[in-house]
Design a protein around this motif. Structure first.
Motif, PDB file in Angstrom:
ATOM      1  N   ARG A 139       0.878  -1.170   0.000  1.00  0.00           N
ATOM      2  CA  ARG A 139       0.000   0.000   0.000  1.00  0.00           C
ATOM      3  C   ARG A 139       0.919   1.223   0.000  1.00  0.00           C
ATOM      4  N   TYR A 140       0.628   2.173  -0.862  1.00  0.00           N
ATOM      5  CA  TYR A 140       1.515   3.332  -0.989  1.00  0.00           C
ATOM      6  C   TYR A 140       0.984   4.526  -0.214  1.00  0.00           C
ATOM      7  N   VAL A 141       1.812   4.957   0.754  1.00  0.00           N
ATOM      8  CA  VAL A 141       1.478   6.110   1.590  1.00  0.00           C
ATOM      9  C   VAL A 141       1.715   7.380   0.776  1.00  0.00           C
ATOM     10  N   GLY A 142       2.842   7.405   0.079  1.00  0.00           N
ATOM     11  CA  GLY A 142       3.235   8.606  -0.654  1.00  0.00           C
ATOM     12  C   GLY A 142       3.137   8.376  -2.143  1.00  0.00           C
ATOM     13  N   THR A 143       2.100   8.957  -2.746  1.00  0.00           N
ATOM     14  CA  THR A 143       2.034   8.970  -4.215  1.00  0.00           C
ATOM     15  C   THR A 143       1.869  10.413  -4.694  1.00  0.00           C
ATOM     16  N   TRP A 144       1.429  11.299  -3.799  1.00  0.00           N
ATOM     17  CA  TRP A 144       1.238  12.717  -4.165  1.00  0.00           C
ATOM     18  C   TRP A 144       1.503  13.500  -2.887  1.00  0.00           C
ATOM     19  N   HIS A 145       2.757  13.873  -2.662  1.00  0.00           N
ATOM     20  CA  HIS A 145       3.212  14.290  -1.341  1.00  0.00           C
ATOM     21  C   HIS A 145       4.564  14.967  -1.479  1.00  0.00           C
ATOM     22  N   ALA A 146       5.171  15.327  -0.366  1.00  0.00           N
ATOM     23  CA  ALA A 146       6.547  15.833  -0.400  1.00  0.00           C
ATOM     24  C   ALA A 146       7.310  15.217   0.752  1.00  0.00           C
ATOM     25  N   VAL A 147       8.506  14.725   0.447  1.00  0.00           N
ATOM     26  CA  VAL A 147       9.402  14.256   1.505  1.00  0.00           C
ATOM     27  C   VAL A 147      10.306  15.449   1.837  1.00  0.00           C
ATOM     28  N   VAL A 148      10.203  15.917   3.074  1.00  0.00           N
ATOM     29  CA  VAL A 148      10.927  17.124   3.492  1.00  0.00           C
ATOM     30  C   VAL A 148      12.208  16.700   4.212  1.00  0.00           C
ATOM     31  N   THR A 149      13.342  17.248   3.749  1.00  0.00           N
ATOM     32  CA  THR A 149      14.624  17.009   4.434  1.00  0.00           C
ATOM     33  C   THR A 149      15.424  18.312   4.383  1.00  0.00           C
ATOM     34  N   VAL A 157      16.688  23.402   2.287  1.00  0.00           N
ATOM     35  CA  VAL A 157      15.555  22.503   2.483  1.00  0.00           C
ATOM     36  C   VAL A 157      15.200  21.859   1.146  1.00  0.00           C
ATOM     37  N   ASN A 158      14.874  20.586   1.171  1.00  0.00           N
ATOM     38  CA  ASN A 158      14.432  19.905  -0.052  1.00  0.00           C
ATOM     39  C   ASN A 158      13.056  19.285   0.175  1.00  0.00           C
ATOM     40  N   TRP A 159      12.128  19.583  -0.732  1.00  0.00           N
ATOM     41  CA  TRP A 159      10.869  18.856  -0.773  1.00  0.00           C
ATOM     42  C   TRP A 159      10.916  18.049  -2.063  1.00  0.00           C
ATOM     43  N   GLY A 160      10.815  16.749  -1.973  1.00  0.00           N
ATOM     44  CA  GLY A 160      10.843  15.927  -3.184  1.00  0.00           C
ATOM     45  C   GLY A 160       9.709  14.922  -3.142  1.00  0.00           C
ATOM     46  N   MET A 161       9.164  14.652  -4.306  1.00  0.00           N
ATOM     47  CA  MET A 161       8.105  13.641  -4.372  1.00  0.00           C
ATOM     48  C   MET A 161       8.765  12.315  -4.717  1.00  0.00           C
ATOM     49  N   TYR A 162       9.023  11.485  -3.715  1.00  0.00           N
ATOM     50  CA  TYR A 162       9.635  10.178  -3.902  1.00  0.00           C
ATOM     51  C   TYR A 162       8.664   9.150  -3.333  1.00  0.00           C
ATOM     52  N   ARG A 163       8.240   8.202  -4.149  1.00  0.00           N
ATOM     53  CA  ARG A 163       7.179   7.287  -3.714  1.00  0.00           C
ATOM     54  C   ARG A 163       7.563   6.534  -2.431  1.00  0.00           C
ATOM     55  N   ILE A 300      -4.096  10.922  -3.837  1.00  0.00           N
ATOM     56  CA  ILE A 300      -3.612   9.741  -4.573  1.00  0.00           C
ATOM     57  C   ILE A 300      -3.306  10.129  -6.019  1.00  0.00           C
ATOM     58  N   SER A 301      -2.087   9.864  -6.433  1.00  0.00           N
ATOM     59  CA  SER A 301      -1.783   9.898  -7.859  1.00  0.00           C
ATOM     60  C   SER A 301      -1.652   8.443  -8.289  1.00  0.00           C
ATOM     61  N   ASN A 302      -2.360   8.078  -9.343  1.00  0.00           N
ATOM     62  CA  ASN A 302      -2.293   6.693  -9.804  1.00  0.00           C
ATOM     63  C   ASN A 302      -1.540   6.666 -11.124  1.00  0.00           C
TER      64      ASN A 302
END
Ligand SMILES: Cc1cc2nc3c(=O)[nH]c(=O)nc-3n(C[C@H](O)[C@H](O)[C@H](O)COP(=O)(O)O)c2cc1C
Lengths: 482, 84
Positions: A139-149, A157-163, A300-302
């Motif tokens: 089950r995918y938690v991150g499909t349309w989101h930002a991983v903040v580091t 700061v980096n926001w990246g959309m990584y599944r 959700i991005s499919n």
């Protein structure tokens, strides 16, 4: 019309314009929600706002947020009927302006803090994490989101959309490619030192924050979001680390990326329209805290065959960022376009061919840039070819690209593990190959005697004859042309 | 009876009647469906031999026709203790 400041404002605007539908009946998180989103993408239908989810009272889903140009226009606060070139011009104008710094707000003013789960209460299964496609590795938690580091040395700061796939209630695993900003920070710094990297995943972002998270722009994403929105983005401190996250996001996951532990991830339906990358041990995220809004909406991005955000939005921002790069180098480009159906694999570049080798110069810059791993074909056409009109581009390609002199191949470059045509070895090691299709007439040809003349209504008849024929068209017995 | 699922590249990876380590996910209904565990287990093609059932998916998510019964002998903790 102002750009929507949150996912909620965006849903409201889309429902109002007919670009989203409210689904009141219960939808299953296992396959059904994913299947609705997939079909909506394939039909370019309104985005589904699913208000009742099996097993998860109080939560909802919003699918296919930016899989049409209409919704992209709404996200930018523009008329939904705006054309693609209009939206593109607006993106370039806004992102060429001054960076807009984010503002930090108090926890009590941050809706994402309405519910906080820590310690033994942390369980990703309390969120309606969907099984997006049948057969997915999880089950995918991150499909349309930002991983903040945050970069440990530079501090940016980096926001990246990584599944991100849910492995168990506290563990996720994801595809962070080695050429991405996060991949570089992990490989340069954290992994060699054995230090864990703090992260936060923000789900249910404002559409422009999500657009920024998957745009290949050198501007840090919080500032980029502010530039796109025309106002500062509101951030709030995390509960368990010193990162800052969008205060209006629906769900926040806080935790650490493990430098010394990996779990299996995938397979997953991908933007190319296939499940290509194998199940593998990938970057592993341990979740220490979950915060979420009341009645939180999961986005959700499919990904699959065209067209979803993976193709439409990424084609849009990759093309425009390349146009900015080429112009910054003084290349006389007239436009850059990626057709979403190419699954952002082919850059079409229009240029005034004023000197020899310009197509290769464009290709080398494009492939050598940060954007390069994401596409493997550059097709260069002249400024008279309409880059948005595939019929014209295809005609130029099939008639002007010399099979021996006009096709330039570059081997052993960087690719993505997701390329369907790549060998298993190339996929595993992100090895790519690239090709430039030079569809320009060579500048050393005599323009009068060597360059063929385009034989078209527009090009070979005198103006007065054209006007006469156009004026008499219906009188000749033809129906009017729209 | 519990329902489990495993991903393999080749069904031959699933040796029968020997103790093997596997990453399996639960197919039991409920909110924890599809979460994983690393386990020691014994498998059999005889579906009646063990109480739990195991279905198999291949490299790109294709459901295999092979089915097994499975006995989970215990959980294997691969994760370093500092993260627990
Ligand atoms: C829906 C969606 C899913 C994506 N998934 C991934 C992914 O799993 N891994 C990845 O490296 N990039 C993924 N991307 C592309 C990145 O978001 C994109 O390259 C972004 O610019 C990453 O930032 P960076 O290259 O600045 O690190 C995805 C994009 C979209 C639209």
């Amino acid at each position: 019309m102002a750009a929507p400041r949150s996912n909620r404002e965006f849903i409201e605007a889309c429902v109002k314009s007919g670009d989203a539908v409210r689904i009141k009946q219960e939808v299953d998180w296992e396959n059904e929600a994913g299947a609705i989103v997939r079909r909506a993408c394939e039909l370019a239908a309104p985005a589904p706002f699913m208000e009742k989810i099996k097993d998860y009272p109080g939560f909802s889903y919003f699918g296919a947020p930016l899989s049409t140009y209409r919704r992209m226009a709404i996200s930018m606060g523009m008329d939904p009927a705006s054309s693609l070139p209009e939206i593109g011009r607006e993106y370039v104008k806004r992102t060429n302006g001054e960076p807009v710094a984010p503002v930090l707000v108090d926890r009590k003013d941050a809706p994402c803090k309405e519910n906080i789960l820590k310690g033994a209460d942390v369980d990703l299964c309390r969120l309606p994490v969907p099984l997006v496609h049948d057969g997915d590795g999880g089950r995918y938690v991150g499909t349309w989101h930002a991983v903040v580091t945050k970069h440990p040395v530079r501090g940016d700061v980096n926001w990246g959309m990584y599944r991100q796939m849910m492995w168990d209630g506290r563990t996720m695993s994801g595809a962070v490619f080695p050429f991405s900003d996060l991949g570089k920070a992990l490989n340069d710094y954290y992994l060699p030192r054995g230090e864990s990297c703090p992260f936060a995943t923000a789900i249910g972002l404002s559409p422009l924050a999500a657009m920024a998270a998957c745009a290949p722009s050198p501007i840090p994403e919080p500032e980029l979001t502010g530039m796109l929105a025309g106002e500062a983005v509101r951030l709030v401190k995390c509960e368990t680390n010193d990162l800052e996250v969008p205060a209006d996001a629906e769900i926040i996951l806080e935790g650490e990326i493990c430098p010394d532990y990996k779990v299996e991830e995938g397979p997953f339906g991908e933007y190319t329209g296939y499940r290509t990358s194998p199940r593998d041990f990938r970057v592993t995220f341990r979740v220490n805290c979950i915060t979420y809004r009341n009645n939180a909406t999961m986005t959700i991005s499919n990904m699959g065959v065209p067209q979803d955000e993976g193709q439409l939005l990424r084609s849009f921002s990759l093309g425009l960022e390349l146009e900015k790069l080429l112009k910054s180098q003084g290349i006389p480009v007239t436009g850059v376009y990626m057709h979403p159906r190419s699954t952002h694999h082919m850059m079409i570049v229009g240029v005034k061919p004023t000197y020899s080798g310009i197509a290769q110069q464009i290709g080398q810059l494009a492939f050598g840039s940060k954007l390069g791993p994401w596409f493997h074909m550059v097709m260069v056409v002249d400024d008279k070819t309409d880059i948005y009109n595939w019929d014209e581009v295809y005609h130029a390609f099939c008639t002007r690209c010399h099979p021996a002199n006009g096709i330039h191949i570059y081997r052993n470059s960087t690719g993505t593990p997701l390329y369907p045509f790549a060998t298993p070895h190339e996929r595993k090691h992100s090895i790519g190959s690239k090709v430039v299709f030079d569809c320009l007439w060579p500048v050393d040809w005599d323009p009068i005697n060597d360059v063929p003349t385009v034989v078209s209504f527009k090009n070979v008849y005198p103006k007065d004859v054209q006007e006469k024929v156009l004026g008499n068209w219906t009188a000749y017995g033809y129906p009017p042309v729209k | 009876m519990n329902q489990w699922e495993v991903y393999v590249n080749d069904v031959k990876e699933l040796a029968e009647d020997a103790e093997i380590e596997l990453t399996i996910r639960t197919l039991n209904p409920g909110i924890h469906k599809y979460t994983y565990k690393r386990v020691r287990a014994q498998l059999s093609a005889d579906l009646k031999k063990h109480a739990d059932q195991l279905q198999v998916r291949l490299g790109r998510g294709q459901l295999s026709n092979s089915r097994f019964s499975i006995k989970v002998l215990g959980e294997v903790q691969r994760m370093p203790a500092k993260y627990l």
